[in-house]
Every structure is written in C-alpha cells, then in structure tokens.
Design an enzyme around this catalytic site. Structure first.
Site, short mmCIF file in Angstrom:
data_model
loop_
_atom_site.label_atom_id
_atom_site.label_comp_id
_atom_site.label_asym_id
_atom_site.label_seq_id
_atom_site.Cartn_x
_atom_site.Cartn_y
_atom_site.Cartn_z
N GLN A 257 0.81 -1.21 0.00
CA GLN A 257 0.00 0.00 0.00
C GLN A 257 0.85 1.26 0.00
O GLN A 257 0.44 2.30 -0.54
CB GLN A 257 -0.94 0.01 1.21
CG GLN A 257 -2.11 -0.94 1.08
CD GLN A 257 -2.95 -0.67 -0.17
OE1 GLN A 257 -2.98 -1.49 -1.08
NE2 GLN A 257 -3.60 0.46 -0.23
N HIS A 260 1.77 3.23 -3.38
CA HIS A 260 0.79 4.01 -4.13
C HIS A 260 1.11 5.50 -4.12
O HIS A 260 1.04 6.17 -5.14
CB HIS A 260 -0.61 3.82 -3.54
CG HIS A 260 -1.30 2.58 -4.00
ND1 HIS A 260 -1.68 2.38 -5.31
CD2 HIS A 260 -1.68 1.47 -3.33
CE1 HIS A 260 -2.26 1.21 -5.42
NE2 HIS A 260 -2.28 0.62 -4.23
N GLU A 326 -10.10 2.76 3.96
CA GLU A 326 -10.41 2.27 2.61
C GLU A 326 -10.28 0.74 2.57
O GLU A 326 -11.19 0.05 2.14
CB GLU A 326 -9.44 2.90 1.61
CG GLU A 326 -9.63 2.41 0.19
CD GLU A 326 -8.54 2.89 -0.75
OE1 GLU A 326 -8.75 2.84 -1.97
OE2 GLU A 326 -7.45 3.31 -0.27
N HIS A 327 -9.13 0.23 3.01
CA HIS A 327 -8.90 -1.22 3.07
C HIS A 327 -8.65 -1.62 4.52
O HIS A 327 -7.87 -0.97 5.22
CB HIS A 327 -7.66 -1.62 2.26
CG HIS A 327 -7.69 -1.21 0.83
ND1 HIS A 327 -7.00 -0.10 0.35
CD2 HIS A 327 -8.33 -1.74 -0.24
CE1 HIS A 327 -7.20 0.02 -0.95
NE2 HIS A 327 -8.01 -0.96 -1.33
N ASP A 360 -7.37 -5.75 -5.39
CA ASP A 360 -7.01 -4.69 -6.34
C ASP A 360 -7.14 -5.15 -7.79
O ASP A 360 -7.35 -4.33 -8.69
CB ASP A 360 -5.57 -4.23 -6.10
CG ASP A 360 -5.47 -3.25 -4.95
OD1 ASP A 360 -6.51 -2.73 -4.52
OD2 ASP A 360 -4.34 -2.99 -4.48
N HIS A 419 -53.58 19.96 -1.88
CA HIS A 419 -53.27 18.53 -1.81
C HIS A 419 -54.55 17.74 -1.46
O HIS A 419 -54.86 16.71 -2.05
CB HIS A 419 -52.20 18.25 -0.75
CG HIS A 419 -50.81 18.57 -1.19
ND1 HIS A 419 -50.40 19.82 -1.54
CD2 HIS A 419 -49.72 17.76 -1.34
CE1 HIS A 419 -49.13 19.80 -1.87
NE2 HIS A 419 -48.68 18.55 -1.76
#
Length: 431
Positions: A257, A260, A326-327, A360, A419
């Site tokens: 990770q 990235h 996220e993960h 991924d 109405h």
C-alpha cells in the site's frame, strides 16, 4: 522506520485518526482557469493543455481503430490471459448485484415499486504515464456495462508521442469501451463535464487521478454540472493483527500500500508485544531492499505510518471503526467473527491469505473505494453506482378512497389544502 504507540491515550488516538491534509488552494487556482478555458474554447484548449502538461502534440483526440489494433499486438498473451481471468471474476461478483424489484401491495389497491434505470452517459478517467491503471477499466467498465449504461467514454493522458499505453487500449476494448480520448488532467474532467467538439458531456464521472484531477472532479460536482463517483484521497490500509498473523505477510501488505502514494495512510493495530513489532520492522527493512522501484515513495509513506499496540482486539476494532479505512485487513484468530464487528470500512480482507493486492486486481470485488474516512457514509463502486432507482405507484379508486382520510388529515395539518382537494376531487361522486 514506523512510529510505534503503546496503549495510546484518547488524545493520541484522535491524532492517529487524522489524515494528512494538503492545502489545495494553490491547486484550485490552477484548476479553475483550466475548467473555464475548456468550457469556453473546447478542443483548442484541450490541445493547448496536452502540449503544456503532457508534452504531446495530438493530431486526433479520439483513439482510432488502428490504435486499438496496434495495442492488441503489443500486449502479451500472458497479460491477455490475466485480464480475462480478472474480467470473469469481477463480472461474476458484480452480476449478482442486479436485482429486479417486484411491486408491493402496501395496502388494498395501492401498489408501489422501484425500477433500476442505468445512467445514460458516464465518463471514466484512467491515469496513464508510469502507472497505467488498466485494472481500473475493469473495475469501472464491467459494472457500467452490466448496468446497461448506453454511452460510456474514457479519457486518459497520452505519452510524449501522443500514444496511449497498449494495456489501457486492449483492456478497454475487451470490456467493450471504444470511445477513448487522448486527454488527461483537469482538462479531461472539464471536457467530460461540459463537452467539447470531440468529447461529449456526461452525467457522471468516475475514476482516480492526481490532486489536479481530484480537485477538478470536486469543482464540477459542486457546480452541479455532473455527479462523481465519490470524494477521493490517498490510498489507505489498516491491518488488525494478533499472534496468529505472519510478520512476513503483514510487512508485505504494509509495503504494497505504501507504494501508491507518499501520502498513503498506513496503520497496523495489534495486541502483540514489542518483540513481534521488532519482527515486523526487520521484515519491512528486508523486503524494502528487495524492491527495485518506487523506493522513494515507499520510504516517505512509511515515515508517516504508525503501529499501535492495544491491550485487546476490542480496542483495536473501536479505533478502526472511527478511522473508517479504505482497506481493512483482519489477520486474527476468528477473523470472520471480527469481520462482523466492522461498521466503517471500504473493503475488508479476512485472514492471512486475503491480501489487498488480490482485491485490487482479480478476486472480484471493486477496488474503487472511499478514502479519507468517507467509508462512514459512502460505499465502493458497484452496480448501484451506475444506476438510479425510480419509484412507481399505481392506485385503484378503491385504494385511493382507503387512503383519502389519512391524506386529508395530514395535508390539512400542513396547510396544503390543494393537496387535500386533489384527493377529494377524484372521489366526489362516491357516497
């Protein structure tokens, strides 16, 4: 290499929750004129920015059939086979998300239902350059096609020769996307939002990108021009580990990770002792030396990373749900049990043999996920991302009569007498 916190106080835990916040004011100053110029000057502005930022003089913005054929010849059979396997797994997972809802008779003579309608026009942004994210085409193209989106376009930046990476072109055509444009950056986002002579406007924009792309997506969304997939930030992973976790595996997940982005959010929470942490640190150094590229990015990312030691896994899970990563990798005894306690996360990976890398690319789940804590209120990309759901109702005269008294009372209380009349005028001949 990584900061270690042993039984941190609540104040320290609050600081651990914080992601790196970049000052985007300077980026916005650059992006706003790009968006406005593309809106005003169309293809002319696109060509100007492509020369300025991509150093490419593109004669034809749209990818041709010849471009696709040349890319096909450049992609190895081995890569083609891997793309095929990933395609089948991702398609299998997403196909099961399609459900047709049946009408429900909520009361006598009153039927209600929802219909799933695909978004007509969507645009994908796919980063190119040194890391052409062709896997993202699978993650977007497969659910987009399964949802029935009739018009899908894709923008991706060219190299200095004005070409698109062959893996991007091959994957796009394999998925069924052939309207591809050689344009990147904020200018691509503006083109998809407003449309140019060559690029049609869309209703929703998907895909990752650098800070300029991210800011551009936020701007056109805030202007109400288009919808976007979700807010985005740097990649994230949180690993929860006990004494059953393999230090070699944990270190590899931390490193995978960290490559990235130097701003990646990386955290290991554990109940293990200092001796186990030292094993992780040694393994990180060992594996880091075996990595031949992106060492600079990894090193910067790991400096911002953290290891937190708690007394119990319950404490670990409490912090994780506050982070909303996220993960999330759960490398613990009874991983499925702890997985049931997850409230906030983009995607969860259970056990020693479920690395994020599998998700991924090929396991089947989508890798476009909420970051920056947005997993508290956003989901990852799915079939739902490409559709809107329209409600329908059909009421018989008898059904309306059964509802009339209730509507009359409620509408009168709100002072909305028209109405009330719209109900009663239909029933005025009833005894």
């Amino acid at each position: 290499m990584i900061q270690v916190y042993i039984r941190p106080t609540s104040e320290i835990c609050k600081s651990i929750l914080n992601r790196t916040i970049q000052d985007s004011s300077n980026i916005k100053k650059l992006v706003y004129p790009i968006i406005d110029n593309v809106k005003k000057y169309g293809d002319l502005a696109l060509n100007t920015y492509t020369k300025k930022y991509d150093y490419a003089d593109v004669k034809c913005i749209q990818v041709t059939e010849k471009d696709f054929d040349e890319a096909d010849m450049k992609v190895s059979n081995q890569l083609k086979k891997s793309i095929e396997i990933a395609y089948q797994n991702i398609k299998c997972f997403h196909q099961k998300q399609i459900h047709e809802e049946t009408p429900i008779e909520v009361s006598k003579g009153v039927f209600c239902w929802r219909k799933m309608i695909p978004i007509e026009k969507v645009g994908f942004y796919i980063p190119g350059g040194s890391a052409p994210l062709f896997s993202t085409i699978l993650m977007l193209g497969i659910p987009g096609k399964l949802s029935g989106c009739s018009n899908i376009i894709l923008c991706t930046p060219p190299n200095r020769n004005g070409d698109i990476h062959p893996a991007i072109l091959y994957t796009a055509r394999y998925v069924g996307i052939t309207r591809i444009y050689k344009v990147g950056g904020a200018q691509a986002i503006s083109a998809m939002a407003y449309g140019t002579e060559s690029i049609p406007s869309v209703y929703k924009i998907f895909g990752p990108g650098n800070s300029y792309v991210t800011i551009a997506k936020e701007i056109v969304f805030q202007k109400g021009i288009v919808s976007i997939d979700m807010p985005a930030g740097p990649s994230e992973v949180v690993i929860m580990a006990d004494d059953t976790a393999n230090p070699e595996y944990v270190a590899s997940d931390l490193l995978s990770q960290s490559e990235h982005d130097p701003e990646s959010y990386i955290l290991l929470v554990t109940t293990n002792n200092q001796f186990w942490i030292e094993k992780i640190q040694k393994e990180l150094k060992k594996q880091f030396l075996d990595i031949s590229n992106k060492q600079d990015i990894i090193e910067k990312s790991l400096k911002n990373s953290k290891i937190v030691i708690f007394n119990s896994l319950d404490e670990c899970m409490t912090l994780i749900n506050q982070i909303a990563p996220e993960h999330l990798i759960i490398n613990c005894r009874n991983a499925s049990y702890w997985g049931e306690k997850v409230i906030n996360a983009g995607s969860v990976f259970l056990g020693n043999y479920s690395p994020v890398s599998a998700g991924d690319y090929v396991s089947g789940t989508n890798h476009i996920l909420p970051t920056y804590g947005y997993a508290k209120c956003y989901s990852g990309v799915s079939i739902d991302s490409f559709v809107k759901k329209i409600t329908f109702q059909k009421i018989s005269k008898k059904g309306l009569k059964n509802l009339s008294e209730c509507v009359n009372i409620l509408s009168s209380e709100e002072g909305l007498f028209a109405h009330k009349k719209s109900i009663n005028i239909r029933l005025k001949n009833e005894s």
